[in-house]
Design a protein around this motif. Structure first.
Motif, PDB file in Angstrom:
ATOM      1  N   PHE A 289       0.867  -1.190   0.000  1.00 27.22           N
ATOM      2  CA  PHE A 289       0.000   0.000   0.000  1.00 27.22           C
ATOM      3  C   PHE A 289       0.896   1.229   0.000  1.00 27.22           C
ATOM      4  O   PHE A 289       1.845   1.295   0.781  1.00 27.22           O
ATOM      5  CB  PHE A 289      -0.863   0.062   1.267  1.00 27.22           C
ATOM      6  CG  PHE A 289      -2.072  -0.836   1.275  1.00 27.22           C
ATOM      7  CD1 PHE A 289      -2.242  -1.854   0.348  1.00 27.22           C
ATOM      8  CD2 PHE A 289      -3.058  -0.652   2.240  1.00 27.22           C
ATOM      9  CE1 PHE A 289      -3.361  -2.679   0.374  1.00 27.22           C
ATOM     10  CE2 PHE A 289      -4.179  -1.464   2.272  1.00 27.22           C
ATOM     11  CZ  PHE A 289      -4.334  -2.483   1.343  1.00 27.22           C
TER      12      PHE A 289
ATOM     13  N   LEU B  30      -2.581   5.446   0.240  1.00 24.65           N
ATOM     14  CA  LEU B  30      -3.653   4.465   0.408  1.00 24.65           C
ATOM     15  C   LEU B  30      -3.843   4.135   1.892  1.00 24.65           C
ATOM     16  O   LEU B  30      -4.964   3.965   2.378  1.00 24.65           O
ATOM     17  CB  LEU B  30      -3.343   3.199  -0.402  1.00 24.65           C
ATOM     18  CG  LEU B  30      -4.461   2.165  -0.472  1.00 24.65           C
ATOM     19  CD1 LEU B  30      -5.733   2.754  -1.071  1.00 24.65           C
ATOM     20  CD2 LEU B  30      -4.021   0.940  -1.285  1.00 24.65           C
ATOM     21  N   GLN B  31      -2.730   4.065   2.600  1.00 24.48           N
ATOM     22  CA  GLN B  31      -2.829   3.797   4.044  1.00 24.48           C
ATOM     23  C   GLN B  31      -3.560   4.944   4.744  1.00 24.48           C
ATOM     24  O   GLN B  31      -4.353   4.739   5.654  1.00 24.48           O
ATOM     25  CB  GLN B  31      -1.443   3.623   4.654  1.00 24.48           C
ATOM     26  CG  GLN B  31      -0.702   2.421   4.095  1.00 24.48           C
ATOM     27  CD  GLN B  31       0.481   2.059   4.973  1.00 24.48           C
ATOM     28  OE1 GLN B  31       0.339   1.379   5.964  1.00 24.48           O
ATOM     29  NE2 GLN B  31       1.648   2.523   4.609  1.00 24.48           N
TER      30      GLN B  31
ATOM     31  N   LYS C  60      -5.801   6.883   3.371  1.00 23.80           N
ATOM     32  CA  LYS C  60      -7.222   6.788   3.010  1.00 23.80           C
ATOM     33  C   LYS C  60      -7.928   5.753   3.893  1.00 23.80           C
ATOM     34  O   LYS C  60      -9.009   5.985   4.433  1.00 23.80           O
ATOM     35  CB  LYS C  60      -7.313   6.385   1.526  1.00 23.80           C
ATOM     36  CG  LYS C  60      -8.695   6.382   0.965  1.00 23.80           C
ATOM     37  CD  LYS C  60      -8.645   6.059  -0.519  1.00 23.80           C
ATOM     38  CE  LYS C  60     -10.046   5.806  -1.044  1.00 23.80           C
ATOM     39  NZ  LYS C  60     -10.034   5.300  -2.410  1.00 23.80           N
ATOM     40  N   ARG C  61      -7.242   4.610   4.073  1.00 21.55           N
ATOM     41  CA  ARG C  61      -7.832   3.533   4.881  1.00 21.55           C
ATOM     42  C   ARG C  61      -8.013   3.998   6.330  1.00 21.55           C
ATOM     43  O   ARG C  61      -9.056   3.795   6.945  1.00 21.55           O
ATOM     44  CB  ARG C  61      -6.889   2.319   4.821  1.00 21.55           C
ATOM     45  CG  ARG C  61      -7.428   1.079   5.495  1.00 21.55           C
ATOM     46  CD  ARG C  61      -6.531  -0.106   5.177  1.00 21.55           C
ATOM     47  NE  ARG C  61      -5.170   0.101   5.689  1.00 21.55           N
ATOM     48  CZ  ARG C  61      -4.721  -0.433   6.812  1.00 21.55           C
ATOM     49  NH1 ARG C  61      -5.495  -1.202   7.536  1.00 21.55           N
ATOM     50  NH2 ARG C  61      -3.478  -0.207   7.209  1.00 21.55           N
ATOM     51  N   LEU C  62      -6.990   4.663   6.852  1.00 27.80           N
ATOM     52  CA  LEU C  62      -7.069   5.092   8.251  1.00 27.80           C
ATOM     53  C   LEU C  62      -8.137   6.146   8.479  1.00 27.80           C
ATOM     54  O   LEU C  62      -8.879   6.098   9.461  1.00 27.80           O
ATOM     55  CB  LEU C  62      -5.713   5.627   8.693  1.00 27.80           C
ATOM     56  CG  LEU C  62      -4.927   4.501   9.322  1.00 27.80           C
ATOM     57  CD1 LEU C  62      -3.457   4.684   9.122  1.00 27.80           C
ATOM     58  CD2 LEU C  62      -5.277   4.382  10.791  1.00 27.80           C
TER      59      LEU C  62
ATOM     60  N   HIS D 275     -10.754   6.562   6.708  1.00 30.66           N
ATOM     61  CA  HIS D 275     -12.047   5.876   6.590  1.00 30.66           C
ATOM     62  C   HIS D 275     -12.395   5.212   7.922  1.00 30.66           C
ATOM     63  O   HIS D 275     -13.514   5.338   8.429  1.00 30.66           O
ATOM     64  CB  HIS D 275     -11.967   4.841   5.458  1.00 30.66           C
ATOM     65  CG  HIS D 275     -13.159   3.941   5.405  1.00 30.66           C
ATOM     66  ND1 HIS D 275     -14.346   4.338   4.833  1.00 30.66           N
ATOM     67  CD2 HIS D 275     -13.377   2.688   5.900  1.00 30.66           C
ATOM     68  CE1 HIS D 275     -15.229   3.359   4.962  1.00 30.66           C
ATOM     69  NE2 HIS D 275     -14.666   2.349   5.610  1.00 30.66           N
ATOM     70  N   ASN D 276     -11.427   4.532   8.498  1.00 26.95           N
ATOM     71  CA  ASN D 276     -11.685   3.837   9.770  1.00 26.95           C
ATOM     72  C   ASN D 276     -11.994   4.823  10.889  1.00 26.95           C
ATOM     73  O   ASN D 276     -12.906   4.612  11.679  1.00 26.95           O
ATOM     74  CB  ASN D 276     -10.478   2.970  10.164  1.00 26.95           C
ATOM     75  CG  ASN D 276     -10.309   1.795   9.222  1.00 26.95           C
ATOM     76  OD1 ASN D 276     -11.236   1.474   8.467  1.00 26.95           O
ATOM     77  ND2 ASN D 276      -9.144   1.176   9.235  1.00 26.95           N
TER      78      ASN D 276
END
Ligand code: NDP
Ligand code: PYR
Ligand code: MG
Length: 610
Positions: free
Chosen positions: A73, A77-78, A80-82, A84-85
């Motif tokens: 990633f 991207l990391q 974006k994921r974080l 989101h979480n």
């Protein structure tokens, strides 16, 4: 050594079959011996861990192949994921815990998401959520995030400082936890504040995380609830005072200078006022110290006032100021306003203080109370008959500016705001107390009660408010606008003392960054989205003032200064641009200019990418 001897050499009757404990048992390992982490250890090291961003090549060269899932990633991207979480959590404290976990796991990613989502995440790592985190710090405690120096460490504070893994420290934020925001004495659990403030030094100012050291001095707490809380992490005793307190602080300040030198910046934070003024007074002539609550707050409010003149008209000297709260923040702000008016009008500060009035828990501060006043209130005891409460003080003094620094919520009542609106076309109202629960009034109250006339800023953030079809955007009058830039300027210029002129320079630099676009929205502070650029500008002004005053000690700067003052200033500014994570072109451009000028950046930039 025979194998059996080796196995049995470990104490406590537990056999050390794998030799894991032998090193610590048989030889002294100093915690400041460094080795380069690789493999599993690397993934557990927040400073170097990159999560899933390790490339194929890195996975081989750092021995982490197979320790990670196959996907790679990017940092984006990391992020974006974080994000989101994080957005899935409804409870702000859960977001705080998730962010602290990230900081413990992957420091660079933590700073990247903080920098890139500053308006969204500031209320989580900072006020208001950090206040709740401190209240519950014992329950949510995971790993130490800073250094704890308690009465138990008396006589060995220098050794304790040496236990901290980093040797090159530029900024210390220290608290004794006695006045955490407007939440009172939270003892050792105040640690959340130095940790939060220092994360802003990095995210907002660009100071390296490794150069930042959060410290909590634990002399006990008078908070009964905490003393009876089984999860409380501090000393279970009443606060030490007097000689015992002073000696511990003296040893601490001495050890700090001995260990880190004269140029380490010590920011006093959230001390109660009976210690805060004395500590500042005592150490400001021997150390690079400043008190954020007294001086940082003063600087940010003065900036807001200077900027607001475009909206409310007149010069600073034309206005009348009334404070609710005459402690660190209140008297600190009052004094800096008086100094600025004195600077502008050339009138003596004793004269310029006369347009500034303060109310404390006993009413308006007036000359008849002189004898019983704490020393920091005495300069504000003007001739006036006694006034018992704020509303009557507003009616008597007729202020154009009302500033709340009481630490008590809901004290700007409807009547108070209405009185301000009846006296002024555009009343300027600052409700500075933190966290949100202690704010003197909300943004909505300020706008609706003043019928849309108020210009409002608060210590903790409020959402925009719609009133009669118009959207009002409240400003955030918080010292977070000042201390990262002020600190950066002090560090980069090699300052050895903090002077009022530097605070004035910081205020003027901040005020200068409020644009017409901001004024059109009723804002008197620029938005936090641009804070790294804002901090860089503040730092440049503070550094220039430091040189002007000669309050610095830097051999390299001195040589450069002698050679070419202009070249140095340009170099300094370019360093700031580099550190602000601007586009690669500007960084490349600045490097080229530096090469031409044969000058070097003095500090490397905070790496934002891998
Ligand atoms: N926005 C920002 O950047 C900052 C905000 N703050 C906030 O400001 C608040 C105060 O901090 P600080 O100045 O350090 O605290 P202090 O304890 O030093 O001062 C508080 C002052 O408020 C007065 N006060 C308390 N209750 C009342 C009341 N009901 N009516 C009138 N006056 C009252 C006290 O009066 P007395 O002296 O009689 O006890 C004292 O003068 C805190 O909430 C803090 O979070 C602080 C720093 C920065
Ligand atoms: C913001 C800050 O420093 C305080 O509320 O204490
Ligand atoms: Mg504070």
């Amino acid at each position: 050594m025979a194998t059996d001897d080796f196995v049995n050499s470990v104490g406590g009757g537990v056999k050390d079959h794998y030799g894991e404990d032998s090193a610590t048992e048989d030889q002294l390992i100093t915690p400041w011996n460094f080795s380069v982490a690789s493999g599993h250890t690397l993934l557990r090291d927040p400073r170097y861990n990159k999560g899933l961003a390790f490339t194929e090549k890195e996975r081989d060269s750092h021995y982490v192949r197979g320790l990670l899932p196959p996907a790679i990633f990017t940092q984006e991207l990391q992020e974006k994921r974080l994000m989101h979480n994080l957005r899935q959590y409804d409870v702000p404290l859960h977001k705080y815990i998730a962010l602290m976990d990230l900081q413990e796991r992957n420091e660079r990613l933590f700073y990247k998401i903080l920098i890139e989502n500053v308006e969204e995440l500031l209320p989580v790592v900072y006020t208001p959520t950090v206040g709740e985190a401190c209240q519950k710090y014992g329950s949510i405690y995971r790993r130490p995030q800073g250094l704890y120096i308690s009465l138990k460490e008396k006589g060995k504070i220098l050794e304790v400082l040496k236990n901290w893994p980093e040797k090159t420290i530029q900024v210390i934020v220290v608290t004794d936890g006695e006045r955490i925001l407007g939440l009172g004495d939270l003892g050792c659990q105040g640690m959340g504040i130095p940790v939060g403030k220092l994360s802003l030094y990095t995210a907002l100012g660009g100071v390296r995380p490794s150069a930042c050291l959060p410290i909590t001095i634990d002399v006990g707490t008078n908070n009964e609830k905490l003393l009876n809380d089984e999860f409380y992490i501090g000393l279970r005793q009443k606060r030490a005072t007097g000689k015992e307190y002073a000696e511990l602080l003296e040893e601490f300040m001495h050890a700090v200078k001995q260990n880190y030198g004269e140029k380490v910046l010590v920011q006093f934070e959230d001390f109660a006022n009976h210690n805060a003024f004395e500590l500042l007074d005592k150490y400001s002539s021997s150390h690079l110290v400043f008190n954020d609550d007294i001086q940082g707050t003063a600087s940010v409010v003065l900036a807001g006032l200077l900027a607001s003149l475009k909206l409310i008209g007149g010069t600073l000297a034309d206005h009348t100021f009334l404070f609710l709260g005459a402690g660190e923040a209140g008297t600190g702000i009052a004094e800096l306003i008086a100094l600025e008016i004195s600077k502008q009008t050339k009138a003596p500060v004793e004269e310029t203080r006369k347009k500034i009035w303060l109310v404390d828990s006993k009413g308006l501060i007036v000359s008849s109370r002189q004898q019983s006043l704490q020393h920091f209130k005495k300069p504000w005891a003007h001739e006036h008959e006694p006034v018992k409460d704020l509303l009557n003080a507003v009616k008597a003094i007729k202020p154009t500016v009302l500033i709340g620094t009481s630490g008590v919520g809901k004290t700007f009542t409807k009547e108070v705001v209405e009185a301000m609106a009846s006296l002024n076309k555009k009343p300027l109202i600052f409700a500075l107390s933190n966290p949100t629960s202690q704010s003197e009034c909300t943004a909505e109250e300020a706008y609706t009660w003043s019928k849309g006339k108020a210009i409002f800023a608060s210590g903790s953030p409020f959402d925009p408010v719609e009133y009669e079809g118009k959207v009002f955007v409240p400003g955030q009058g918080n010292n977070a606008y000042i201390f990262p830039g002020l600190g950066l300027g002090l560090i980069m210029s090699g300052a050895i003392r903090v002077r009022d002129e530097m605070l004035l320079a910081a205020s003027e630099a901040l005020a200068a960054q409020v644009s017409q676009e901001h004024y059109d929205k009723g804002l008197i502070y620029p938005p936090f989205t641009n804070i790294r650029k804002i901090s860089a500008n503040i730092a440049a002004s503070v550094a220039a003032k430091t040189y002007e005053l000669g309050e610095f000690h830097c051999e390299m700067c001195f040589v450069q200064l002698k050679q070419n003052f202009l070249v140095f200033v340009l170099n300094f500014f370019l360093c700031l641009v580099d550190r602000s994570g601007f586009s690669s072109t500007s960084t490349k451009g600045s490097r080229q200019i530096r090469r031409k000028l044969h000058v070097q950046p003095r500090l490397s930039k905070l790496p934002l990418r891998f």
